[in-house]
Write an enzyme that holds these catalytic residues in place. Structure first.
Site, PDB file in Angstrom:
ATOM      1  CB  ILE A 148       5.070 -23.447 -28.655  1.00 42.48           C
ATOM      2  CG1 ILE A 148       5.215 -24.498 -27.952  1.00 42.48           C
ATOM      3  CG2 ILE A 148       5.522 -22.280 -27.907  1.00 42.48           C
ATOM      4  CD1 ILE A 148       6.577 -24.841 -27.159  1.00 42.48           C
ATOM      5  N   GLY A 158       5.094 -17.887 -30.473  1.00 45.95           N
ATOM      6  CA  GLY A 158       5.811 -17.019 -29.702  1.00 45.95           C
ATOM      7  C   GLY A 158       7.045 -17.883 -29.155  1.00 45.95           C
ATOM      8  CB  SER A 169      11.432 -16.142 -31.566  1.00 44.21           C
ATOM      9  OG  SER A 169      10.968 -15.150 -31.150  1.00 44.21           O
ATOM     10  N   GLY A 226      12.644 -15.901 -24.685  1.00 40.66           N
ATOM     11  CA  GLY A 226      12.097 -15.915 -23.429  1.00 40.66           C
ATOM     12  C   GLY A 226      11.391 -17.367 -23.075  1.00 40.66           C
ATOM     13  N   GLY A 245       8.610 -18.699 -24.321  1.00 41.77           N
ATOM     14  CA  GLY A 245       8.444 -19.714 -25.595  1.00 41.77           C
ATOM     15  C   GLY A 245       9.468 -20.622 -25.732  1.00 41.77           C
ATOM     16  CB  SER A 253       0.280 -11.511 -16.995  1.00 38.25           C
ATOM     17  OG  SER A 253       0.798 -10.574 -16.115  1.00 38.25           O
ATOM     18  CE1 TYR A 271       1.127  -8.237 -21.178  1.00 38.39           C
ATOM     19  CE2 TYR A 271       0.446  -7.969 -18.711  1.00 38.39           C
ATOM     20  CZ  TYR A 271       0.979  -8.722 -19.859  1.00 38.39           C
ATOM     21  OH  TYR A 271       1.875  -9.709 -19.690  1.00 38.39           O
TER      22      TYR A 271
END
Length: 268
Positions: free
Chosen positions: A7, A9, A11, A13, A15, A132, A145
Site C-alpha cells: 500500500i 500513502g 500513514s 485516511g 490508506g 476519484s 486534479y
C-alpha cells in the site's frame, strides 16, 4: 496461504484504514509512507511492515520494490498515495501543477511498472488504483486534479487489457467524498480574484457540515477489500452514495448532458 498487500500513502485516511482492514483479515501488509518514523499505530500491529516511500522519488521506488519482491510474494498492490490540488487553472503555479501530476499520475505509473515483472513471473497479481469521482466526471476548480485521476483511470483501463494475458488484473476504486481530514491535510487550494465567487461556491462541498454526509474511509476500504478478493473480472468500483449518484447520472443521461448541467450550475 497468507496473502500480501503493498500500500502507498498508508500513514492516514484511506490508506491507513485499508492497511488495518487487510491486517484484520489475516493478510500481511506492507504499508509505505513518506515519514514512517511518525507512525505508531500500524507499527504495533502483527504482520504489518512499515517502510519509507515517496512516490515522487523514482529511484526510491525502484530500490524499494526490488528489495520487497526479493523477500516477499506480493499479491495486491494498492496505489493510494495522492493529494488534491483545487483551484481555477489561472490560480495555480507551474510548480503546483507539476507536483500534482508527478504525485497522482506518475507515482501510479512508476509503482505499477516496477511491480509488473513480479506479477508477470508469478502469472498472478492485482493492481488496485484509487482514483476519484473526479476521475470520471469533470468539475470546476478540479482541472489538474481531474487530469491526473482521469489519467489513472485511462492508464488502468489500458493496462488491464495489456496484462490480462499474464493472469494480472487491474482495478480502479473511485471514491466520492470521504469523512477524513483530506480537505485539510491533503489539499492545496489556489486563489485568484477573478474566480472568487466560483471558488467560494465549490468550497461549500468541503465544509465541515458537508463532510458529515460523506462516506467513511472504513467503508471505502471495504470496497477495496472486495475488489481484491471477489475474483470478478471487473474494472471500476465506484464508492460512496454521492459518487454512485453522479456516475449513474452520467451513464443514464450521457456525458454531454451532465457536462451541460454542471456548466449551468456555475453560470453566474
Amino acid at each position: 496461504m497468507q496473502k500480501t498487500i503493498f500500500i502507498t500513502g498508508a500513514s492516514t485516511g484511506l490508506g491507513k484504514s485499508t492497511a488495518k482492514l487487510f491486517q484484520s483479515k489475516g493478510w500481511q501488509v506492507i504499508a509505505t509512507m513518506r515519514n514512517p518514523e511518525k507512525e505508531t499505530e500500524l507499527t504495533s500491529l502483527e504482520n504489518v511492515i512499515v517502510l519509507p516511500l515517496d512516490v515522487t522519488n523514482s529511484e526510491q521506488i525502484t530500490e524499494t520494490i526490488k528489495s520487497i519482491t526479493e523477500k516477499y510474494s506480493v499479491d495486491v498492490v494498492l496505489n493510494n498515495a495522492g493529494y488534491g490540488l483545487i483551484g481555477a487553472l489561472e490560480s495555480l503555479s507551474e510548480i503546483q501543477i507539476e507536483r500534482q501530476i508527478v504525485t497522482n499520475l506518475f507515482g501510479v505509473i512508476r509503482i505499477s511498472k516496477a511491480f509488473t515483472p513480479h506479477f508477470r513471473e508469478k502469472k498472478s497479481g492485482t493492481f488496485i488504483n484509487v482514483t476519484s469521482t473526479f476521475g470520471l466526471i469533470g468539475f470546476p476548480t478540479c482541472s489538474i486534479y481531474s487530469a491526473t485521476k482521469f489519467g489513472v483511470d485511462g492508464f488502468s483501463e489500458s493496462l488491464a487489457s495489456e496484462l490480462t494475458q499474464f493472469g494480472i488484473q487491474v482495478k480502479v476504486v473511485a471514491p466520492g467524498g470521504m469523512k477524513t481530514d483530506f480537505a485539510i491535510r491533503s489539499m492545496e487550494v489556489g486563489q485568484h480574484q477573478a474566480y472568487e465567487k466560483l471558488t467560494a461556491e465549490v468550497s461549500k462541498g468541503y465544509s465541515a457540515e458537508q463532510l458529515e454526509n460523506y462516506t467513511k474511509a472504513e467503508d471505502v476500504a471495504q470496497i477495496i477489500y472486495e475488489a481484491a478478493t471477489d475474483n470478478k473480472n471487473q474494472l471500476r468500483y465506484v464508492a460512496g452514495n454521492d459518487a454512485n449518484a453522479l456516475y449513474n447520472e452520467r451513464l443514464k443521461n450521457g456525458a454531454e448532458a451532465q457536462v451541460q448541467n454542471i456548466k449551468a450550475m456555475f453560470t453566474f
